[in-house]
Write an enzyme that holds these catalytic residues in place. Structure first.
Site, PDB file in Angstrom:
ATOM      1  N   CYS A  20       0.854  -1.189   0.000  1.00 19.41           N
ATOM      2  CA  CYS A  20       0.000   0.000   0.000  1.00 19.41           C
ATOM      3  C   CYS A  20       0.886   1.234   0.000  1.00 19.41           C
ATOM      4  CB  CYS A  20      -0.899  -0.009   1.229  1.00 19.41           C
ATOM      5  SG  CYS A  20      -1.908   1.476   1.415  1.00 19.41           S
ATOM      6  N   CYS A  33       0.359   3.209   3.517  1.00 19.90           N
ATOM      7  CA  CYS A  33       0.828   2.739   4.826  1.00 19.90           C
ATOM      8  C   CYS A  33       1.922   1.672   4.765  1.00 19.90           C
ATOM      9  CB  CYS A  33      -0.352   2.213   5.645  1.00 19.90           C
ATOM     10  SG  CYS A  33      -1.001   0.616   5.086  1.00 19.90           S
ATOM     11  N   CYS A  58      -7.295  -1.191   1.440  1.00 19.07           N
ATOM     12  CA  CYS A  58      -6.243  -1.720   2.304  1.00 19.07           C
ATOM     13  C   CYS A  58      -6.870  -1.991   3.669  1.00 19.07           C
ATOM     14  CB  CYS A  58      -5.108  -0.701   2.420  1.00 19.07           C
ATOM     15  SG  CYS A  58      -3.844  -1.164   3.628  1.00 19.07           S
ATOM     16  N   CYS A 117      -5.155   0.501   6.529  1.00 18.44           N
ATOM     17  CA  CYS A 117      -5.398   1.947   6.643  1.00 18.44           C
ATOM     18  C   CYS A 117      -6.692   2.404   5.966  1.00 18.44           C
ATOM     19  CB  CYS A 117      -4.217   2.740   6.099  1.00 18.44           C
ATOM     20  SG  CYS A 117      -4.017   2.651   4.301  1.00 18.44           S
ATOM     21  N   CYS A 129      -8.679  -5.390  -9.628  1.00 20.12           N
ATOM     22  CA  CYS A 129      -8.251  -4.340 -10.554  1.00 20.12           C
ATOM     23  C   CYS A 129      -7.784  -3.167  -9.704  1.00 20.12           C
ATOM     24  CB  CYS A 129      -9.442  -3.972 -11.442  1.00 20.12           C
ATOM     25  SG  CYS A 129      -9.059  -2.799 -12.726  1.00 20.12           S
TER      26      CYS A 129
END
Length: 133
Positions: free
Chosen positions: A48, A51, A94, A97, A119
């Site tokens: 991510c 984070c 995510c 976060c 996607c």
């Protein structure tokens, strides 16, 4: 919804570029075929961009010709969160976060183990090259 990492909009704006903020926190998609990881073939772990949580690996990445990086499964089942949305397709976030990653499509007939296509926006990811474990 509660996440391990929670920050104010001002904190996120200070840490992310305007484009990253628009995608990760504003839940907008980048234009198709413009992302740096759309056609990437390098081995590694995609984390991510907000984070740093590990989300997907190059092992699960496949060429869907959709204009965004596509994965048939996350690195770990609890690394992403799938939420129903107002659009016809579930939103992928995510799990650490809550940042927006993209959308999930199922049953499209891809020759992958799950017949799922996560996607994901390149602006939501950062590739850590190397072993994908």
């Amino acid at each position: 919804m509660s996440y391990d990492i929670e920050k104010s909009n001002a904190e996120w704006r200070a840490e992310l570029s305007p484009e990253e903020y628009r995608v990760l926190r504003g839940a907008e998609d980048e234009a198709a075929f413009t992302g740096e990881y759309t056609d990437a073939k390098e081995k590694g772990v995609y984390s991510c961009r907000a984070c740093g949580a590990d989300l997907f690996t190059s092992e699960e990445k496949f060429d869907s010709r959709c204009g965004w990086p596509a994965f048939y499964d996350p690195k770990d089942l609890d690394s992403v969160e799938v939420q129903q949305s107002e659009s016809p397709y579930p939103v992928v976030r995510c799990a650490r976060c809550g940042s927006y990653l993209g959308e999930l499509f199922e049953g499209e007939g891809f020759a992958t183990p799950t017949d799922k296509r996560y996607c994901i926006n390149s602006l939501s990811l950062r590739l850590k090259p190397g072993d994908s474990e």
